[in-house]
Design a protein around this motif. Sequence first.
Motif, PDB file in Angstrom:
ATOM      1  N   SER A   2       6.477  15.237 -15.573  1.00 47.42           N
ATOM      2  CA  SER A   2       7.640  14.845 -16.353  1.00 47.42           C
ATOM      3  C   SER A   2       7.316  13.544 -17.071  1.00 47.42           C
ATOM      4  N   MET A   3       7.303  13.614 -18.384  1.00 44.92           N
ATOM      5  CA  MET A   3       7.042  12.398 -19.135  1.00 44.92           C
ATOM      6  C   MET A   3       8.360  11.720 -19.425  1.00 44.92           C
ATOM      7  N   LYS A   4       8.585  10.618 -18.765  1.00 46.90           N
ATOM      8  CA  LYS A   4       9.824   9.884 -18.948  1.00 46.90           C
ATOM      9  C   LYS A   4       9.733   9.127 -20.262  1.00 46.90           C
ATOM     10  N   LYS A   5      10.684   9.360 -21.116  1.00 45.14           N
ATOM     11  CA  LYS A   5      10.710   8.667 -22.406  1.00 45.14           C
ATOM     12  C   LYS A   5      11.395   7.324 -22.193  1.00 45.14           C
ATOM     13  N   ILE A   6      10.693   6.278 -22.536  1.00 49.88           N
ATOM     14  CA  ILE A   6      11.268   4.954 -22.377  1.00 49.88           C
ATOM     15  C   ILE A   6      11.344   4.296 -23.744  1.00 49.88           C
ATOM     16  N   TYR A  25      12.978  -2.442  -9.764  1.00 49.44           N
ATOM     17  CA  TYR A  25      12.973  -1.435 -10.829  1.00 49.44           C
ATOM     18  C   TYR A  25      11.784  -0.491 -10.618  1.00 49.44           C
ATOM     19  N   PHE A  26      10.619  -1.091 -10.366  1.00 51.55           N
ATOM     20  CA  PHE A  26       9.389  -0.322 -10.155  1.00 51.55           C
ATOM     21  C   PHE A  26       9.561   0.692  -9.016  1.00 51.55           C
ATOM     22  N   PHE A  31      10.041   6.172  -7.516  1.00 52.83           N
ATOM     23  CA  PHE A  31      10.602   7.129  -6.559  1.00 52.83           C
ATOM     24  C   PHE A  31      11.409   8.209  -7.289  1.00 52.83           C
ATOM     25  N   GLU A  32      12.173   7.788  -8.277  1.00 50.68           N
ATOM     26  CA  GLU A  32      13.005   8.725  -9.044  1.00 50.68           C
ATOM     27  C   GLU A  32      12.154   9.666  -9.897  1.00 50.68           C
ATOM     28  N   TRP A  33      11.150   9.103 -10.578  1.00 52.22           N
ATOM     29  CA  TRP A  33      10.336   9.894 -11.508  1.00 52.22           C
ATOM     30  C   TRP A  33       9.158  10.584 -10.819  1.00 52.22           C
ATOM     31  N   LYS A  34       8.908  10.241  -9.575  1.00 54.30           N
ATOM     32  CA  LYS A  34       7.846  10.861  -8.761  1.00 54.30           C
ATOM     33  C   LYS A  34       6.440  10.703  -9.336  1.00 54.30           C
ATOM     34  N   PRO A  60       5.532   1.538 -13.599  1.00 54.32           N
ATOM     35  CA  PRO A  60       6.475   2.632 -13.343  1.00 54.32           C
ATOM     36  C   PRO A  60       6.444   3.741 -14.394  1.00 54.32           C
ATOM     37  N   ALA A  61       5.932   3.442 -15.587  1.00 52.06           N
ATOM     38  CA  ALA A  61       5.887   4.452 -16.646  1.00 52.06           C
ATOM     39  C   ALA A  61       4.767   4.102 -17.620  1.00 52.06           C
TER      40      ALA A  61
END
Length: 142
Positions: A2-6, A25-26, A31-34, A60-61
């Motif tokens: 899952s590519m989280k768009k930031i 935040y990290f 944990f949320e984005w795995k 984190p991303a």
Amino acid sequence: MSMKKIHELEVKAFSQLTNKQRYNYFVTKVFEWKSVWGLADQDGWVVTEMSEDIIFPLWPAEPFAEKCQINDWQQTQTKEIEFDELINVVLPDLAEDNVKVATFIVPGSDQCGVLPAQELLNDFLTLQEQEKSKEANDASSE
């Protein structure tokens, strides 16, 4: 994957938080984005040294990691680590080798959360336990 768009504004805003805020935040987002992001070059993962410690930087991303592809790290690629691999292989190995983790390095800031890999692992395991007990409670209240 899952590519989280930031959004760029988010990158900017979170880069200005205090160490503790960035660390929280990290941990929450990883944990949320795995997944978590590091930098690698032809020799493998990028590590850095601080005083006597070997430091393994993580973000984190991907957009946060990309911001650090400067100076000594210009020739690196961003690389994703799945959460399961992080808590079952990477962090235990780092802990065993006494390597510390830098969570969320920000260019131009000499501040970042550096901690023993075992502490980060413990925080993730705590979150996992909380999630499991929450799921158990949700299931029993249905």
